[in-house]
Structure formats: structure tokens, C-alpha cells
Scaffold this motif. Structure first.
Motif, short mmCIF file in Angstrom:
data_model
loop_
_atom_site.label_atom_id
_atom_site.label_comp_id
_atom_site.label_asym_id
_atom_site.label_seq_id
_atom_site.Cartn_x
_atom_site.Cartn_y
_atom_site.Cartn_z
N VAL A 320 10.14 -2.27 5.46
CA VAL A 320 10.74 -1.45 4.40
C VAL A 320 10.08 -1.70 3.05
CG1 VAL A 320 12.89 -0.86 3.23
CG2 VAL A 320 12.92 -1.40 5.66
N LEU A 321 9.68 -2.95 2.77
CA LEU A 321 9.04 -3.23 1.48
C LEU A 321 7.67 -2.56 1.41
CD1 LEU A 321 9.01 -4.60 -1.24
CD2 LEU A 321 8.14 -6.68 -0.15
N LYS A 322 6.89 -2.63 2.50
CA LYS A 322 5.60 -1.96 2.50
C LYS A 322 5.78 -0.44 2.44
CE LYS A 322 3.16 -5.64 4.92
NZ LYS A 322 2.41 -6.03 6.14
N HIS A 323 6.81 0.05 3.11
CA HIS A 323 7.14 1.47 3.02
C HIS A 323 7.45 1.87 1.57
CE1 HIS A 323 9.36 5.21 3.53
NE2 HIS A 323 10.47 4.63 3.13
N SER A 324 8.19 1.02 0.85
CA SER A 324 8.57 1.33 -0.54
C SER A 324 7.36 1.30 -1.47
CB SER A 324 9.63 0.35 -1.02
OG SER A 324 10.80 0.45 -0.22
N THR A 325 6.49 0.28 -1.32
CA THR A 325 5.30 0.22 -2.19
C THR A 325 4.35 1.37 -1.88
OG1 THR A 325 4.30 -1.33 -0.60
CG2 THR A 325 5.44 -2.27 -2.49
N GLU A 326 4.22 1.71 -0.62
CA GLU A 326 3.39 2.87 -0.26
C GLU A 326 3.94 4.14 -0.90
OE1 GLU A 326 3.50 5.07 3.77
OE2 GLU A 326 1.82 3.68 3.94
N MET A 327 5.27 4.31 -0.84
CA MET A 327 5.90 5.46 -1.48
C MET A 327 5.64 5.48 -2.97
SD MET A 327 9.61 6.07 0.27
CE MET A 327 10.07 7.01 -1.17
N ALA A 328 5.72 4.31 -3.63
CA ALA A 328 5.52 4.26 -5.08
C ALA A 328 4.11 4.72 -5.45
CB ALA A 328 5.77 2.84 -5.59
N HIS A 329 3.11 4.30 -4.66
CA HIS A 329 1.73 4.74 -4.95
C HIS A 329 1.60 6.25 -4.79
CE1 HIS A 329 -0.05 0.83 -5.57
NE2 HIS A 329 0.38 0.39 -4.40
N ILE A 330 2.10 6.79 -3.69
CA ILE A 330 1.98 8.23 -3.46
C ILE A 330 2.79 9.01 -4.50
CG2 ILE A 330 2.38 10.08 -1.79
CD1 ILE A 330 2.03 8.07 0.43
N ALA A 331 3.98 8.51 -4.85
CA ALA A 331 4.80 9.18 -5.86
C ALA A 331 4.08 9.23 -7.20
CB ALA A 331 6.15 8.48 -6.00
N ALA A 349 10.80 5.29 -6.46
CA ALA A 349 10.28 5.15 -5.09
C ALA A 349 10.30 3.69 -4.64
CB ALA A 349 8.87 5.72 -5.01
N LEU A 350 10.03 2.77 -5.58
CA LEU A 350 10.01 1.36 -5.21
C LEU A 350 11.39 0.85 -4.84
CD1 LEU A 350 8.35 -1.27 -5.01
CD2 LEU A 350 8.88 -1.67 -7.43
N ILE A 351 12.45 1.32 -5.53
CA ILE A 351 13.80 0.76 -5.31
C ILE A 351 14.67 1.67 -4.47
CG2 ILE A 351 13.65 -0.38 -7.54
CD1 ILE A 351 15.70 1.64 -8.59
N HIS A 352 14.12 2.78 -3.93
CA HIS A 352 14.97 3.77 -3.27
C HIS A 352 15.70 3.20 -2.04
CE1 HIS A 352 11.78 4.00 -0.30
NE2 HIS A 352 12.52 4.81 0.44
#
Length: 504
Positions: A320-331, A349-352
Motif C-alpha cells: 500500500v505504501l508503494k502504491h501510494s507513492t506511485e500514485m503521488a508521482h502520477i498525480a 494521493a500520498l495519504i489517500h
């Protein structure tokens, strides 16, 4: 004194005076001659200078005379040209006067023609009104209405065409932005398990872990709140818990105990406390590293700790943490391309998903918990809303919230992100469709968007609009009570009536 001596002295005096007198006269004569020579020389030089001055004055006067003559000639030329121009202007003025006279005569003729044309048009209008039985005002009004109707129809067609083109271009542009973001952001594919397993060095260690009458294993389970299973898998110790942080504490505790070799209840409590502190430091460090990686500063430490706990959480095998950081970059990439607030999009995106760290402690869905915790610990409202609205049950009212919702689906749906098998996925989709098909009046059901939405087509003759609304609620209640699924599922009931006729 002797008279002779006196006489000699007197004679000497007389001779000296005479010589002195003579000598003085000689000198005066020489000085006069010299002065005369100098005077003559000065006269000659003065005469020469006067002659030179006269010559220079003559030259200057001659030059001035020539310049004056030149200026006079130039003035005469200018005067002659001015006279020529004046003559030409007089001729042109005469020509203009003649033309103006002709124009005045032409204007009179034109006015006469206009009057004649007006008279003809008036007679024609009277004849047209008699033939058409319409006055000028009525005909004008009728023509304006016809023109307005035609223009309105043309504008409607044009607006519809432009709207369709805008939709097509918007979809194409959105797809291009998403593809660019996915190309620029490539993260590793991970698949992690929710059960930790440790290899035993030998059977003796297994006995030490169990302890006399099971005291050691009971102490470990009590201190860590994790189930420890040593008999299920040969040569392995399996740790099981719904709380991934507790499971990590238990894993480190077992590793330190097996490495040290001293295992007893008192030692267990000491090692568990040490492992718990180590995990807490790693949690905080993981949250800080994630925030630093995506470039967000000023996040409260309580939020960073919750984000760090996601390091030990997985969703369908996806960390989930890697998913969140990946989302933050794409966002951040999408927000930059769309002109949205990059910091808000990355932050949200990081804290969603940080609510997933508390779902075993708090009631409610994880995205609601994320929004609640963000507001509690002082995150900006736009960040809290964007984090809370990444699922469909909360309406996204900002561009940043929509971006977070889109990148959540992108990160979860990319190939290899989650290790759910094709068979399980297909079975879940069939079960979802069959759940909705069991209701009366349902004609067709489609599960789309990886099971996040169910589209139900009903028979319009069997259900009215109110019945369609009630059906959507009944289907949602049945799905909630009979199925296990992550996130939320949107139930979309569609009722449409089509009238078809053929022109023969």
C-alpha cells in the motif's frame, strides 16, 4: 708737503679725469650705434608683419566675398523653385475647381436618379402589397421569423457538432495525458503476503520457542498479540495477525530470540519492547522517506506515522505504501499537465489510503477514515477532501480529487500490480452479475471497471422510474450482505424506452 709732489699729483688727477671722460664718450658712442641697429631691425620686422597681416586680411575678405556670392546664388535658386511650385499649385487649384464643379453637377444628377428610383420602388411596393395582401411591416416580421427559425436550427446543429467534437477531443487528450504519466512513472512490481514465515535452524530451536509446557510461545503470543504456529509447516514458524505492524514486531522478536538463543518469558518481554521500538522508528522513517520521495514538506508527524504503517499493509499483494507513492508521482504529472495544484494532488494521493492503517481499530471505510484523520491532524481541507473522495461514494468537487480518483484506478489496474488470478477475477465478476440478475424486471447485467461498477438494464414495461431507484438500492444492499470486495461498487440501473417506426 713738497710742491713738486703736489704738482705731480694734480697732473695725475687731471690726466685720469681726462681719460675717464674720453672712455665714457667712447662707450656712449658705441651704445648709440647699437641702439640704432636694433631700431632699424625692429622697423624691418614690423614692416614685414604688417605686410603679412595685409595679405591675410585680403585672403579672408576674398573668401568671405566668395561665400556671400555662393549664398546669394543658392537663395536665388530656392526663390526660383518656390516660384515654380507656386505656379504649379495655382494650376492644380484651377483643375480642382473645375473637377469640383463637375462633381456638383454629377451629384445633382445622382440625386435626381435617386428620387426617381425611390418613386419606382414605392410604386413596386404598393403593387406587391396589393398582390400579397400584406403590409411592409407584416412581410418584414414574417421574413424575420423564418430567418430566425432557420438560423436557430443551423446553430443547434453546429452546437451539437462542436459538443461531439469537444467530447472526442477531450477523451483523446485525457488518454494522452494518462499514457504520458504512466510512461514517465514506472515503479517495481511487488507481491507481498499477509502471513510471515521464519525458517527454524533446527528442531531444538523449535522446542526452545515452545518452552516448558508452552510457556515461551504463550508469552510471545501474549506480548505481541500474534498467533505463532510451529507445527503447521515443517521447519518453519508461521506468524499470523490481522495487524501487519504487530506481525512485523513478532517477526523481529522471533529473529532476535533465535539469534540470541536465550528464550524465556522474561526475555521475551524485553525483546518484544525492543522490536516494537525498532518497528516504530522504521514506520516513521518510511513515512518521512515517502514524503521526501514525492517532494511534499510540512506534513504533520502523526500523518507521516500513519503513512509509514502502510509499509506493512498489502492490498491483493500490492504494497500500500508503494502504491501510494506511485500514485503521488502520477498525480503530480497529471496535475502539472492539467493546470491543477500539484502539491495538493501529490499530498492527497500520498495519504489517500492511510485509513487502512486504522481499519482494524476504527469503524468505517478506509477513505472516510483517511479524510477524518487528515482533518484531525491539520491537513488542508482540499487535501482531506481529495483523499476522502477517491472512491465513488463521496462526490469529487475539485480537479485534484478527480485526479486522485483516476490515478488510484491506474495504479491498481496496471499489469502485475495485484496478484489476483484471472480465474478468481472472472468468478467474482460472474457472482456480481448473478447477484443483480436475480431481481425481477432485470433484463441484462454487466460488471465493468474491474468490478467497481455494475450496469443493470431493466425492462421499461415492468419497472417505472421510482421502481428503478428502489431496485438500485436493493441490489446494493444484497451485494453488501453477500459478497466480499475491496472499496466500493457503483450500482447503475438504466431504464430506457425506445420508439421505433419505419418509413415505407
Amino acid at each position: 708737503m713738497d710742491p713738486l709732489t703736489i704738482g705731480v699729483a694734480i697732473a695725475a688727477l687731471v690726466a685720469g679725469y681726462g681719460y675717464s671722460n674720453y672712455s665714457t664718450k667712447q662707450k656712449l658712442g658705441s651704445a648709440e650705434a647699437e641702439a640704432k641697429k636694433e631700431k632699424d631691425k625692429a622697423k624691418r620686422e614690423a614692416t614685414k608683419l604688417v605686410n603679412q597681416a595685409k595679405d591675410e586680411a585680403h585672403e579672408i575678405a576674398e573668401t568671405a566675398r566668395k561665400d556671400e556670392q555662393k549664398r546669394r546664388n543658392e537663395a536665388k535658386d530656392v526663390e526660383r523653385r518656390l516660384l515654380d511650385r507656386e505656379t504649379n499649385l495655382d494650376k492644380k487649384l484651377d483643375e480642382l475647381d473645375k473637377r469640383a464643379e463637375k462633381m456638383r453637377k454629377g451629384e445633382s444628377e445622382i440625386e435626381e436618379l435617386k428620387d426617381e428610383i425611390r418613386s419606382i420602388r414605392g410604386r413596386q411596393q404598393e403593387k406587391l402589397e396589393k398582390v400579397a395582401k400584406l403590409s411592409k411591416e407584416d412581410a418584414t416580421d414574417k421574413l424575420m421569423k423564418m430567418t430566425e427559425r432557420d438560423v436557430r436550427n443551423d446553430l443547434k446543429g453546429l452546437v451539437t457538432k462542436l459538443q461531439n467534437e469537444a467530447k472526442e477531443n477531450a477523451e483523446e487528450l485525457a488518454g494522452m495525458h494518462i499514457v504520458q504519466a504512466m510512461e514517465r512513472m514506472a515503479s517495481e512490481v511487488t507481491a507481498e503476503r499477509t502471513i510471515s514465515a521464519l525458517k527454524l535452524p533446527d528442531d531444538e530451536m523449535k522446542g526452545r520457542i515452545i518452552g516448558k509446557e508452552g510457556r515461551n510461545i504463550q508469552a510471545i503470543q501474549k506480548a505481541t498479540c500474534v498467533d505463532v504456529m510451529v507445527d503447521d509447516t515443517p521447519g518453519m514458524v508461521v506468524l499470523s495477525s490481522f495487524d501487519p505492524v504487530r506481525r512485523e514486531v513478532a517477526k523481529r522478536t522471533m529473529e532476535m530470540l533465535m539469534k540470541d538463543g536465550r528464550i524465556h518469558p522474561g526475555r521475551v518481554e524485553e525483546v518484544v519492547e525492543k522490536a516494537r521500538k525498532g518497528v516504530h522508528k522504521d514506520v516513521v522513517r518510511a513515512g518521512e522517506d515517502a514524503a521526501r520521495e514525492v517532494g511534499i514538506v510540512g506534513i504533520p508527524k502523526e500523518i507521516l506515522e500513519l503513512v509509514g504503517q502502510l509499509k506493512y499493509r498489502t492490498s491483493y499483494g500490492q504494497n500500500v505504501l508503494k502504491h501510494s507513492t506511485e500514485m503521488a508521482h502520477i498525480a503530480g504529472i497529471l496535475a502539472e499537465q492539467l493546470g491543477a495544484n500539484v502539491k495538493v494532488a501529490k499530498y492527497a494521493a500520498l495519504i489517500h489510503d492511510m485509513g487502512k492503517a486504522l481499519t482494524h481499530k476504527m469503524e468505517g471505510k478506509h477513505h472516510h477514515i483517511s479524510g477524518e484523520m487528515a482533518r484531525k491532524y491539520g491537513a488542508p481541507e482540499e487535501v482531506a477532501h481529495a483523499a476522502e473522495a477517491h472512491h465513488d461514494d463521496v462526490e469529487a468537487t475539485t480537479v485534484e480529487a478527480l485526479i486522485v480518483r483516476v490515478v488510484d484506478a491506474i495504479s491498481a489496474a496496471r499489469p502485475g500490480a495485484r496478484n489476483i488470478s484471472v480465474e478468481n477475477f472472472a468468478e467474482r465478476m460472474r457472482e456480481l452479475e448473478n447477484t443483480a440478475l436475480g431481481f425481477p424486471g432485470v433484463e441484462k447485467v454487466y460488471a465493468i471497471s474491474a468490478g467497481r461498477e455494475v450496469r443493470v438494464f431493466v425492462k421499461p414495461t415492468k419497472l417505472d422510474d421510482l421502481g428503478a431507484i428502489k431496485l438500485s438500492r436493493d441490489i446494493a444492499n444484497k451485494i453488501e450482505s453477500t459478497m466480499q470486495y475491496p472499496g466500493t461498487i457503483k450500482v447503475n440501473v438504466i431504464r430506457e424506452t425506445r420508439a421505433v417506426e419505419f418509413a415505407k
